[in-house]
Design an enzyme around this catalytic site. Structure first.
Site, PDB file in Angstrom:
ATOM      1  N   ARG A 153      -3.740  -4.484  -8.921  1.00 52.26           N
ATOM      2  CA  ARG A 153      -5.147  -4.444  -8.559  1.00 52.26           C
ATOM      3  C   ARG A 153      -6.000  -4.830  -9.776  1.00 52.26           C
ATOM      4  O   ARG A 153      -5.561  -4.714 -10.927  1.00 52.26           O
ATOM      5  CB  ARG A 153      -5.541  -3.049  -8.080  1.00 52.26           C
ATOM      6  CG  ARG A 153      -4.763  -2.557  -6.862  1.00 52.26           C
ATOM      7  CD  ARG A 153      -5.149  -1.126  -6.528  1.00 52.26           C
ATOM      8  NE  ARG A 153      -4.436  -0.629  -5.343  1.00 52.26           N
ATOM      9  CZ  ARG A 153      -3.290   0.031  -5.385  1.00 52.26           C
ATOM     10  NH1 ARG A 153      -2.696   0.279  -6.551  1.00 52.26           N
ATOM     11  NH2 ARG A 153      -2.700   0.455  -4.270  1.00 52.26           N
ATOM     12  N   LYS A 177      -3.891   3.947  -7.839  1.00 55.28           N
ATOM     13  CA  LYS A 177      -4.733   4.928  -7.154  1.00 55.28           C
ATOM     14  C   LYS A 177      -4.165   6.327  -7.347  1.00 55.28           C
ATOM     15  O   LYS A 177      -2.960   6.532  -7.315  1.00 55.28           O
ATOM     16  CB  LYS A 177      -4.824   4.592  -5.665  1.00 55.28           C
ATOM     17  CG  LYS A 177      -5.621   3.320  -5.375  1.00 55.28           C
ATOM     18  CD  LYS A 177      -5.765   3.100  -3.882  1.00 55.28           C
ATOM     19  CE  LYS A 177      -6.631   1.897  -3.589  1.00 55.28           C
ATOM     20  NZ  LYS A 177      -6.798   1.669  -2.144  1.00 55.28           N
ATOM     21  N   HIS A 248      -8.348  -9.433  -5.314  1.00 56.35           N
ATOM     22  CA  HIS A 248      -7.435  -8.897  -4.304  1.00 56.35           C
ATOM     23  C   HIS A 248      -6.760 -10.006  -3.496  1.00 56.35           C
ATOM     24  O   HIS A 248      -5.687  -9.798  -2.927  1.00 56.35           O
ATOM     25  CB  HIS A 248      -8.173  -7.937  -3.370  1.00 56.35           C
ATOM     26  CG  HIS A 248      -7.285  -6.871  -2.805  1.00 56.35           C
ATOM     27  ND1 HIS A 248      -6.880  -5.772  -3.539  1.00 56.35           N
ATOM     28  CD2 HIS A 248      -6.698  -6.749  -1.590  1.00 56.35           C
ATOM     29  CE1 HIS A 248      -6.100  -5.024  -2.789  1.00 56.35           C
ATOM     30  NE2 HIS A 248      -5.961  -5.582  -1.605  1.00 56.35           N
ATOM     31  N   ARG A 251      -3.540 -10.581  -5.100  1.00 53.29           N
ATOM     32  CA  ARG A 251      -2.586  -9.520  -4.735  1.00 53.29           C
ATOM     33  C   ARG A 251      -1.976  -9.820  -3.373  1.00 53.29           C
ATOM     34  O   ARG A 251      -0.768  -9.652  -3.166  1.00 53.29           O
ATOM     35  CB  ARG A 251      -3.332  -8.185  -4.731  1.00 53.29           C
ATOM     36  CG  ARG A 251      -2.515  -6.960  -4.327  1.00 53.29           C
ATOM     37  CD  ARG A 251      -3.364  -5.714  -4.613  1.00 53.29           C
ATOM     38  NE  ARG A 251      -2.882  -4.530  -3.940  1.00 53.29           N
ATOM     39  CZ  ARG A 251      -1.969  -3.696  -4.414  1.00 53.29           C
ATOM     40  NH1 ARG A 251      -1.381  -3.962  -5.575  1.00 53.29           N
ATOM     41  NH2 ARG A 251      -1.614  -2.612  -3.754  1.00 53.29           N
ATOM     42  N   HIS A 274       2.185   0.924  -2.607  1.00 54.94           N
ATOM     43  CA  HIS A 274       1.741   1.483  -1.331  1.00 54.94           C
ATOM     44  C   HIS A 274       2.535   2.738  -0.991  1.00 54.94           C
ATOM     45  O   HIS A 274       3.762   2.731  -1.076  1.00 54.94           O
ATOM     46  CB  HIS A 274       1.926   0.466  -0.204  1.00 54.94           C
ATOM     47  CG  HIS A 274       0.961  -0.673  -0.264  1.00 54.94           C
ATOM     48  ND1 HIS A 274       1.183  -1.884   0.355  1.00 54.94           N
ATOM     49  CD2 HIS A 274      -0.258  -0.793  -0.866  1.00 54.94           C
ATOM     50  CE1 HIS A 274       0.163  -2.689   0.133  1.00 54.94           C
ATOM     51  NE2 HIS A 274      -0.716  -2.047  -0.602  1.00 54.94           N
ATOM     52  N   TYR A 283       0.469  -7.454   4.953  1.00 52.63           N
ATOM     53  CA  TYR A 283       0.701  -8.657   4.164  1.00 52.63           C
ATOM     54  C   TYR A 283       1.777  -9.563   4.758  1.00 52.63           C
ATOM     55  O   TYR A 283       2.161 -10.554   4.149  1.00 52.63           O
ATOM     56  CB  TYR A 283       1.107  -8.278   2.733  1.00 52.63           C
ATOM     57  CG  TYR A 283       0.004  -7.611   1.967  1.00 52.63           C
ATOM     58  CD1 TYR A 283      -0.886  -8.352   1.201  1.00 52.63           C
ATOM     59  CD2 TYR A 283      -0.171  -6.232   2.008  1.00 52.63           C
ATOM     60  CE1 TYR A 283      -1.904  -7.746   0.489  1.00 52.63           C
ATOM     61  CE2 TYR A 283      -1.190  -5.614   1.309  1.00 52.63           C
ATOM     62  CZ  TYR A 283      -2.050  -6.378   0.550  1.00 52.63           C
ATOM     63  OH  TYR A 283      -3.063  -5.775  -0.140  1.00 52.63           O
TER      64      TYR A 283
END
Length: 303
Positions: A153, A177, A248, A251, A274, A283
């Protein structure tokens, strides 16, 4: 401001401290939650409600309705519902000891739209756009290659420190995150550009001792907004519409190109950081030709 309003703002700060210290919420998420909940408090104060014990479910529903009427996107509304529900639950447990007013609030349903996608040729042209060998160009080239080579990110790339670089071993440590750490591999070409920046680009940018890898022209950490500007600048240089390309997007391209070339989705999930594989499946937009080839190869009566 009344004493009750001051108390409610202090309770908001206590909630944000809880998110930061106990939940490990990322700074960007914290800032978004603060904005969302300060808007809620302003709405309540305008209606003469200064004590959370006087808040009813209808008040919260009307706040969300007013946000939607103001043109708020569903994705933003969904985050606001999430912030509101967490705040209300926190207060019902820690402060009011009464029924949670937000327990039945439902977020808007979101369409799982596919992220924007570039072809490998477009990505190659974009990565080749930085021209020259000035310190800032060397930095930009290294940042862009790192974004695409790792799928990290924007904030993760901006927060990289020298201690987290393991370039000879071919990997980086990033903090994602929720302050979760993960290891991501990095391609040989990106490593070469990174090393060139570290040896020739970074020293002239240093104004004071720092462990931050990517430095601005003032010697500070490159901000996330500045990285967005860098991406937009080189999109124009590569003759790619700037609205189609942001950090992004790279990504997304990283994940999609890996999957199209045979990578397994579990490995991609781990590299992207994730928690749920359902997020990674966004994706997996695969072109019709590849789906047809899979069918022809594996279906027992495809011949």
């Amino acid at each position: 401001m009344t004493a009750e309003a001051c108390a409610l703002r202090l309770q908001l700060q206590s909630f944000l401290d809880y998110l930061r210290l106990e939940c490990g919420l990322a700074e960007n998420s914290m800032a978004a939650y603060r904005r969302d909940l300060e808007r809620l408090l302003d709405f309540l104060f305008a209606r003469g409600i200064f004590d959370w014990r006087n808040v009813r479910a209808d008040d919260l529903s009307e706040f969300l309705a007013s946000e939607r009427a103001a043109g708020m996107a569903d994705k933003t509304l969904a985050r606001r519902v999430s912030a509101l529900r967490m705040f209300s639950r926190f207060l019902s447990v820690e402060v009011t000891r009464q029924e949670d007013a937000a327990q039945f609030l439902a977020p808007p349903k979101l369409e799982q739209g596919l992220p924007r996608m570039l072809s490998t040729a477009d990505v190659s042209r974009f990565l080749d756009a930085p021209a020259g060998d000035s310190p800032l160009v060397l930095r930009d080239r290294a940042m862009l290659h790192t974004l695409y080579a790792t799928g990290a990110r924007a904030s993760e790339v901006c927060d990289l420190t020298l201690a987290r670089l393991h370039l000879d071993e071919g990997y980086l440590q990033v903090r994602g995150k929720g302050s979760k750490e993960r290891v991501v591999p990095i391609s040989r070409r990106a490593v070469d550009h990174f090393k060139e920046y570290l040896s020739r680009g970074r020293p002239p940018l240093m104004r004071f001792p720092t462990d931050i890898a990517f430095l601005s022209k003032t010697g500070r950490r490159v901000s996330r907004n500045r990285l967005w500007e860098v991406v937009k600048h080189y999109a124009v240089a590569a003759r790619i519409a700037p609205e189609l390309l942001h950090p992004h997007t790279l990504r997304h391209c990283f994940a999609t190109h890996l999957l199209e070339n045979g990578a397994d989705i579990r490995s991609v999930q781990e590299m992207l950081g994730h928690v749920s594989i359902a997020t990674t499946q966004i994706y997996t937009h695969v072109d019709a030709n590849r789906l047809r080839n899979v069918m022809l190869r594996f279906h027992p009566r495809a011949g």
